[in-house]
Design a protein around this motif. Structure first.
Motif, PDB file in Angstrom:
ATOM      1  N   LYS A 246       2.152   1.838  -3.540  1.00  0.00           N
ATOM      2  CA  LYS A 246       1.088   2.397  -4.385  1.00  0.00           C
ATOM      3  C   LYS A 246       0.862   3.873  -4.061  1.00  0.00           C
ATOM      4  CE  LYS A 246      -1.345  -1.998  -4.928  1.00  0.00           C
ATOM      5  NZ  LYS A 246      -2.588  -2.723  -4.618  1.00  0.00           N
ATOM      6  N   LEU A 247       0.921   4.210  -2.782  1.00  0.00           N
ATOM      7  CA  LEU A 247       0.750   5.604  -2.371  1.00  0.00           C
ATOM      8  C   LEU A 247       1.868   6.471  -2.956  1.00  0.00           C
ATOM      9  CD1 LEU A 247      -0.730   7.771  -0.758  1.00  0.00           C
ATOM     10  CD2 LEU A 247       0.638   7.088   1.235  1.00  0.00           C
TER      11      LEU A 247
ATOM     12  N   ASP B 179       0.836  -1.202   0.000  1.00  0.00           N
ATOM     13  CA  ASP B 179       0.000   0.000   0.000  1.00  0.00           C
ATOM     14  C   ASP B 179       0.873   1.257   0.000  1.00  0.00           C
ATOM     15  OD1 ASP B 179      -2.323  -1.486  -0.060  1.00  0.00           O
ATOM     16  OD2 ASP B 179      -2.679  -1.359   2.103  1.00  0.00           O
TER      17      ASP B 179
ATOM     18  N   GLU C 209      -6.852   3.335  -8.730  1.00  0.00           N
ATOM     19  CA  GLU C 209      -7.382   3.055  -7.391  1.00  0.00           C
ATOM     20  C   GLU C 209      -7.634   4.374  -6.672  1.00  0.00           C
ATOM     21  OE1 GLU C 209      -4.981   0.452  -4.989  1.00  0.00           O
ATOM     22  OE2 GLU C 209      -4.683  -0.930  -6.661  1.00  0.00           O
ATOM     23  N   LYS C 210      -8.754   4.458  -6.021  1.00  0.00           N
ATOM     24  CA  LYS C 210      -9.062   5.647  -5.235  1.00  0.00           C
ATOM     25  C   LYS C 210      -8.320   5.551  -3.911  1.00  0.00           C
ATOM     26  CE  LYS C 210     -12.086   7.227  -8.137  1.00  0.00           C
ATOM     27  NZ  LYS C 210     -11.556   7.997  -9.191  1.00  0.00           N
ATOM     28  N   SER C 211      -7.729   6.623  -3.506  1.00  0.00           N
ATOM     29  CA  SER C 211      -7.005   6.635  -2.246  1.00  0.00           C
ATOM     30  C   SER C 211      -7.158   7.984  -1.573  1.00  0.00           C
ATOM     31  CB  SER C 211      -5.519   6.339  -2.471  1.00  0.00           C
ATOM     32  OG  SER C 211      -4.816   6.472  -1.269  1.00  0.00           O
TER      33      SER C 211
ATOM     34  N   ARG D 283       1.067   7.017  -6.671  1.00  0.00           N
ATOM     35  CA  ARG D 283      -0.047   7.956  -6.859  1.00  0.00           C
ATOM     36  C   ARG D 283       0.374   9.382  -6.498  1.00  0.00           C
ATOM     37  NH1 ARG D 283      -2.646   4.540  -3.700  1.00  0.00           N
ATOM     38  NH2 ARG D 283      -3.607   2.792  -4.708  1.00  0.00           N
TER      39      ARG D 283
END
Length: 132
Positions: free
Chosen positions: A10-11, A7, A55-57, A14
């Motif tokens: 991915k952060l 995670d 992906e929404k975050s 993004r």
């Protein structure tokens, strides 16, 4: 080859990608158009990069009181994203770089002549991508 991104990984991706568009928007005389066009390009990405960017975050925080504060956060994230992907999936690293640069190009599409500040910000973003 399967790649497993955490995670946090991915952060980072993004933050780097959407942050690059935010930096260009901050350097533009029409930030809303820049942000919209650039974000659409990022959201249109395919492959591993496309899945991560789609992906929404709520964890992505791109706030700063100044462009300098935003750059202090985003430019290192661009380099980190490239390092991370280069180590785990070199093809995805090149895809990420191309996706971010395409988003910047799409963001500038309505500007016949980008301003000097937009050109300089694009140079800084490209340098951060290439610093890996």
């Amino acid at each position: 080859m399967s790649i497993n991104l955490t995670d946090a990984d991915k952060l980072t991706l993004r933050t780097a990608a959407y942050g690059a568009v935010s930096l260009l928007a901050a350097a533009s005389p029409s930030p809303h158009k820049i942000a919209t066009n650039g974000s659409i390009a990022l959201y249109s990405a395919t492959g591993l990069v496309g899945h991560v960017l789609a992906e929404k975050s709520k964890a992505v925080k791109l706030d700063g009181k100044t462009v300098a504060e935003l750059a202090d956060h985003v430019l290192p994230a661009l380099t980190s994203a490239m390092n991370l992907l280069t180590e785990q999936a070199p093809a995805a690293a090149e895809d990420f770089r191309s996706t971010v640069l395409l988003a910047l190009e799409a963001a500038r599409a309505n500007h016949a002549q980008p301003s000097p500040t937009m050109t300089d910000m694009t140079r800084k973003i490209t340098a951060a991508l290439d610093a890996a």
